[in-house]
Design an enzyme around this catalytic site. Structure first.
Site, PDB file in Angstrom:
ATOM      1  N   ARG A  15     -13.427 -21.281 -48.472  1.00 13.72           N
ATOM      2  CA  ARG A  15     -14.005 -20.720 -49.700  1.00 13.72           C
ATOM      3  C   ARG A  15     -13.298 -19.421 -50.095  1.00 13.72           C
ATOM      4  O   ARG A  15     -12.515 -19.380 -51.024  1.00 13.72           O
ATOM      5  CB  ARG A  15     -15.518 -20.507 -49.512  1.00 13.72           C
ATOM      6  CG  ARG A  15     -16.273 -20.202 -50.797  1.00 13.72           C
ATOM      7  CD  ARG A  15     -16.131 -18.777 -51.291  1.00 13.72           C
ATOM      8  NE  ARG A  15     -16.597 -17.783 -50.313  1.00 13.72           N
ATOM      9  CZ  ARG A  15     -16.427 -16.476 -50.473  1.00 13.72           C
ATOM     10  NH1 ARG A  15     -15.831 -15.994 -51.555  1.00 13.72           N
ATOM     11  NH2 ARG A  15     -16.832 -15.623 -49.544  1.00 13.72           N
ATOM     12  N   HIS A 208     -11.381  -7.638 -45.229  1.00 13.95           N
ATOM     13  CA  HIS A 208     -10.088  -8.109 -45.735  1.00 13.95           C
ATOM     14  C   HIS A 208      -9.024  -7.171 -45.153  1.00 13.95           C
ATOM     15  O   HIS A 208      -9.317  -6.021 -44.806  1.00 13.95           O
ATOM     16  CB  HIS A 208     -10.083  -8.090 -47.269  1.00 13.95           C
ATOM     17  CG  HIS A 208     -10.908  -9.208 -47.859  1.00 13.95           C
ATOM     18  ND1 HIS A 208     -10.365 -10.275 -48.525  1.00 13.95           N
ATOM     19  CD2 HIS A 208     -12.253  -9.429 -47.856  1.00 13.95           C
ATOM     20  CE1 HIS A 208     -11.324 -11.103 -48.912  1.00 13.95           C
ATOM     21  NE2 HIS A 208     -12.486 -10.613 -48.518  1.00 13.95           N
ATOM     22  N   CYS A 239      -9.431 -11.975 -53.288  1.00 13.42           N
ATOM     23  CA  CYS A 239     -10.596 -12.087 -54.167  1.00 13.42           C
ATOM     24  C   CYS A 239     -10.085 -12.096 -55.600  1.00 13.42           C
ATOM     25  O   CYS A 239      -9.325 -11.199 -55.986  1.00 13.42           O
ATOM     26  CB  CYS A 239     -11.568 -10.927 -53.949  1.00 13.42           C
ATOM     27  SG  CYS A 239     -12.947 -10.989 -55.114  1.00 13.42           S
ATOM     28  N   ASN A 248      -8.950 -12.473 -45.989  1.00  9.92           N
ATOM     29  CA  ASN A 248      -9.774 -11.980 -44.880  1.00  9.92           C
ATOM     30  C   ASN A 248      -8.907 -11.870 -43.640  1.00  9.92           C
ATOM     31  O   ASN A 248      -7.878 -12.527 -43.529  1.00  9.92           O
ATOM     32  CB  ASN A 248     -10.887 -12.983 -44.554  1.00  9.92           C
ATOM     33  CG  ASN A 248     -11.927 -13.013 -45.629  1.00  9.92           C
ATOM     34  OD1 ASN A 248     -11.731 -13.659 -46.635  1.00  9.92           O
ATOM     35  ND2 ASN A 248     -13.011 -12.303 -45.423  1.00  9.92           N
TER      36      ASN A 248
HETATM   37  P1  HMG Z   1     -21.817 -16.276 -66.992  1.00  3.78           P
HETATM   38  O1  HMG Z   1     -20.671 -16.668 -67.875  1.00  3.78           O
HETATM   39  O2  HMG Z   1     -22.407 -14.924 -67.160  1.00  3.78           O
HETATM   40  O3  HMG Z   1     -23.006 -17.348 -66.936  1.00  3.78           O
HETATM   41  O4  HMG Z   1     -21.307 -16.431 -65.500  1.00  3.78           O
HETATM   42  P2  HMG Z   1     -23.763 -18.198 -67.959  1.00  3.78           P
HETATM   43  O5  HMG Z   1     -25.081 -18.500 -67.343  1.00  3.78           O
HETATM   44  O6  HMG Z   1     -23.698 -17.570 -69.326  1.00  3.78           O
HETATM   45  O7  HMG Z   1     -22.925 -19.566 -67.999  1.00  3.78           O
HETATM   46  C1  HMG Z   1     -21.638 -19.677 -68.615  1.00  3.78           C
HETATM   47  C2  HMG Z   1     -21.086 -21.065 -68.363  1.00  3.78           C
HETATM   48  O8  HMG Z   1     -20.935 -21.274 -66.946  1.00  3.78           O
HETATM   49  C3  HMG Z   1     -22.004 -22.184 -68.837  1.00  3.78           C
HETATM   50  O9  HMG Z   1     -21.170 -23.272 -69.174  1.00  3.78           O
HETATM   51  C4  HMG Z   1     -22.796 -22.537 -67.600  1.00  3.78           C
HETATM   52  O10 HMG Z   1     -23.287 -23.847 -67.618  1.00  3.78           O
HETATM   53  C5  HMG Z   1     -21.735 -22.396 -66.527  1.00  3.78           C
HETATM   54  P3  HMG Z   1     -20.769 -23.582 -70.726  1.00  3.78           P
HETATM   55  O11 HMG Z   1     -22.072 -23.738 -71.437  1.00  3.78           O
HETATM   56  O12 HMG Z   1     -19.995 -22.360 -71.181  1.00  3.78           O
HETATM   57  O13 HMG Z   1     -19.941 -24.816 -70.606  1.00  3.78           O
HETATM   58  N1  HMG Z   1     -22.302 -22.076 -65.216  1.00  3.78           N
HETATM   59  C6  HMG Z   1     -22.032 -22.755 -64.083  1.00  3.78           C
HETATM   60  N2  HMG Z   1     -21.247 -23.812 -63.836  1.00  3.78           N
HETATM   61  C7  HMG Z   1     -21.221 -24.263 -62.579  1.00  3.78           C
HETATM   62  N3  HMG Z   1     -21.902 -23.695 -61.552  1.00  3.78           N
HETATM   63  C8  HMG Z   1     -22.689 -22.630 -61.766  1.00  3.78           C
HETATM   64  C9  HMG Z   1     -22.775 -22.118 -63.089  1.00  3.78           C
HETATM   65  N4  HMG Z   1     -23.444 -21.085 -63.628  1.00  3.78           N
HETATM   66  C10 HMG Z   1     -23.172 -21.074 -64.929  1.00  3.78           C
HETATM   67  N5  HMG Z   1     -23.348 -22.073 -60.758  1.00  3.78           N
HETATM   68  C11 HMG Z   1     -21.563 -16.741 -63.130  1.00  3.78           C
HETATM   69  C12 HMG Z   1     -22.112 -16.075 -64.394  1.00  3.78           C
HETATM   70  C13 HMG Z   1     -22.248 -16.127 -61.928  1.00  3.78           C
HETATM   71  C14 HMG Z   1     -21.849 -18.228 -63.200  1.00  3.78           C
HETATM   72  C15 HMG Z   1     -20.039 -16.502 -63.101  1.00  3.78           C
HETATM   73  O14 HMG Z   1     -19.819 -15.149 -63.237  1.00  3.78           O
HETATM   74  C16 HMG Z   1     -19.416 -16.999 -61.845  1.00  3.78           C
HETATM   75  O15 HMG Z   1     -19.380 -18.203 -61.564  1.00  3.78           O
HETATM   76  N6  HMG Z   1     -18.864 -16.091 -61.016  1.00  3.78           N
HETATM   77  C17 HMG Z   1     -18.282 -16.480 -59.776  1.00  3.78           C
HETATM   78  C18 HMG Z   1     -17.421 -15.418 -59.260  1.00  3.78           C
HETATM   79  C19 HMG Z   1     -16.893 -15.792 -57.917  1.00  3.78           C
HETATM   80  O16 HMG Z   1     -17.012 -16.905 -57.421  1.00  3.78           O
HETATM   81  N7  HMG Z   1     -16.242 -14.790 -57.279  1.00  3.78           N
HETATM   82  C20 HMG Z   1     -15.669 -14.958 -55.995  1.00  3.78           C
HETATM   83  C21 HMG Z   1     -16.678 -15.018 -54.900  1.00  3.78           C
HETATM   84  S1  HMG Z   1     -17.331 -13.445 -54.405  1.00  3.78           S
HETATM   85  C22 HMG Z   1     -16.237 -12.877 -53.212  1.00  3.78           C
HETATM   86  O17 HMG Z   1     -15.202 -13.446 -53.011  1.00  3.78           O
HETATM   87  C23 HMG Z   1     -16.640 -11.723 -52.368  1.00  3.78           C
HETATM   88  C24 HMG Z   1     -17.103 -12.131 -50.965  1.00  3.78           C
HETATM   89  O18 HMG Z   1     -16.109 -12.893 -50.300  1.00  3.78           O
HETATM   90  C25 HMG Z   1     -17.430 -10.889 -50.126  1.00  3.78           C
HETATM   91  C26 HMG Z   1     -16.332  -9.836 -50.174  1.00  3.78           C
HETATM   92  O19 HMG Z   1     -15.189 -10.109 -49.803  1.00  3.78           O
HETATM   93  O20 HMG Z   1     -16.657  -8.743 -50.617  1.00  3.78           O
HETATM   94  C27 HMG Z   1     -18.375 -12.991 -51.039  1.00  3.78           C
HETATM   95 MG    MG Z   2     -14.312 -11.922 -49.233  1.00  4.22          MG
END
Ligand code: HMG
Ligand code: MG
Length: 299
Positions: A15, A208, A239, A248
């Site tokens: 992931r 990381h 990220c 990581n």
């Molecule tokens: P948004 O644009 O504010 O949400 O995104 P929305 O509710 O307005 O939805 C927009 C569109 O996304 C819509 O589709 C929804 O249906 C769809 P449209 O009508 O435009 O066709 N949608 C989804 N589709 C699939 N699955 C879902 C979903 N939710 C809405 N769950 C949202 C808000 C949170 C969805 C967006 O910002 C997002 O997906 N962000 C993900 C970011 C991400 O994955 N980042 C990386 C992971 S975090 C990380 O790596 C850090 C970590 O490792 C720890 C560290 O290292 O610090 C964990």
């Molecule tokens: Mg991370």
């Protein structure tokens, strides 16, 4: 030095790693996760039910999870930022959700398009769904030692966000040094504060390795009683919302460190390294792991 006698590794390569690499096929992801299970990993983050517009690399997480053939003891988890993601994860039988926010407002906006407090609100129905279905919930707090947008992050803010995640029902919070800027003294200062309020068994560390400090930071966290470490095979990833952040810390390097400390994490290092070589071949890159490269040179 009293280190924990048992250390749990949460493998996040499929992931956190693959979300920030060139896309690989669904089959290649399935092979990777199966190989990680064969190597003995028992906590594997298998994907993310996030918007495919935001992170296209994770768009096939449902197919990946449906195609897996892992040991029955494996605890598979997936990121679920909102109810839509949690419902999709539940549908394919995910037994552990991971919700994620940050100790930085700026990062939270870039990563999940809302404020920290709105993110907590969004997680409430996710946790409700989890509780109703016997699913565990893990929390992540990003940017605990620094933020790519705002710079310094106050330990008090980290504490506050951790408390909120635990109060809402997370069994554990993983502390993310998302951009890898931490050093052991900063880790010590943060953990000293957190451990005054939260027991060590509710905290994990997620380093990381951007500045090459991850193993030193892990060593410090172990000394302070933290017994859960997130890592990614072959040091994959980064990220998407933290430009320049490396992957990581590599799981191979963590396993070697733990073995050297006399803590046996029950992982077959050779099989693990082979899993890393295979996915790196698919990605056409070298592993970002000294241990993996050393083992490769011996073959
Ligand atoms: P948004 O644009 O504010 O949400 O995104 P929305 O509710 O307005 O939805 C927009 C569109 O996304 C819509 O589709 C929804 O249906 C769809 P449209 O009508 O435009 O066709 N949608 C989804 N589709 C699939 N699955 C879902 C979903 N939710 C809405 N769950 C949202 C808000 C949170 C969805 C967006 O910002 C997002 O997906 N962000 C993900 C970011 C991400 O994955 N980042 C990386 C992971 S975090 C990380 O790596 C850090 C970590 O490792 C720890 C560290 O290292 O610090 C964990
Ligand atoms: Mg991370």
């Amino acid at each position: 030095m009293a280190y924990p006698s048992n250390v749990r590794i949460v493998e996040v390569g499929a992931r956190d790693g693959l979300q920030n690499e060139a896309s690989v096929t669904t089959e290649q992801k399935i092979s990777l996760i199966n190989a990680l299970s064969d190597a003995g990993l028992r906590d594997i983050e298998a994907g993310a039910f996030v918007s495919p517009k935001w992170v296209p690399q994770m768009a096939d997480s449902a197919e990946v999870i449906k195609g897996l053939n892992v040991a029955k003891e494996v605890n598979l988890s997936a990121l679920t930022p909102n109810l839509k993601g949690a419902e999709a994860a539940l549908e394919v039988g995910v037994k552990e959700f991971a919700i994620f926010t940050a100790a930085s407002e700026a990062f939270t906006q870039k990563n999940i398009n809302c404020s920290i407090s709105d993110s907590i609100e969004r997680f409430k129905p996710v946790v409700e769904l989890a509780k109703a279905n016997g699913v565990k919930v893990r929390g992540y707090v990003s940017c605990v030692l620094g933020c790519p947008y705002q710079g310094e992050v106050e330990p008090d803010v980290v504490l506050d966000v951790c408390k909120q995640l635990l109060a809402m029902g997370c069994y554990e919070v993983s502390l993310g040094d998302t951009i890898g800027v931490g050093t052991p003294n900063k880790v010590q200062a943060l953990l000293t504060l957190l451990l005054e309020h939260i027991s060590a068994d509710k905290l994990a560390v997620h380093f990381h390795d951007t500045y090459g400090q991850a193993l030193a930071n892990i060593s410090k966290a172990l000394e302070m009683g933290i017994a859960t470490i997130d890592s990614a095979v072959a040091g994959l990833g980064g990220c998407p919302y933290a430009k320049g952040a490396s992957g990581n810390v590599a799981t191979e390097d963590v396993v070697y460190l733990l073995q050297g400390l006399g803590i046996n994490p029950q992982i077959d290092l050779e099989r693990l390294a082979k899993a890393g070589w295979a996915i790196c071949e698919a990605l056409n890159k070298q592993p970002v792991s000294k241990v993996s490269l050393a083992l490769q040179a011996k073959c």
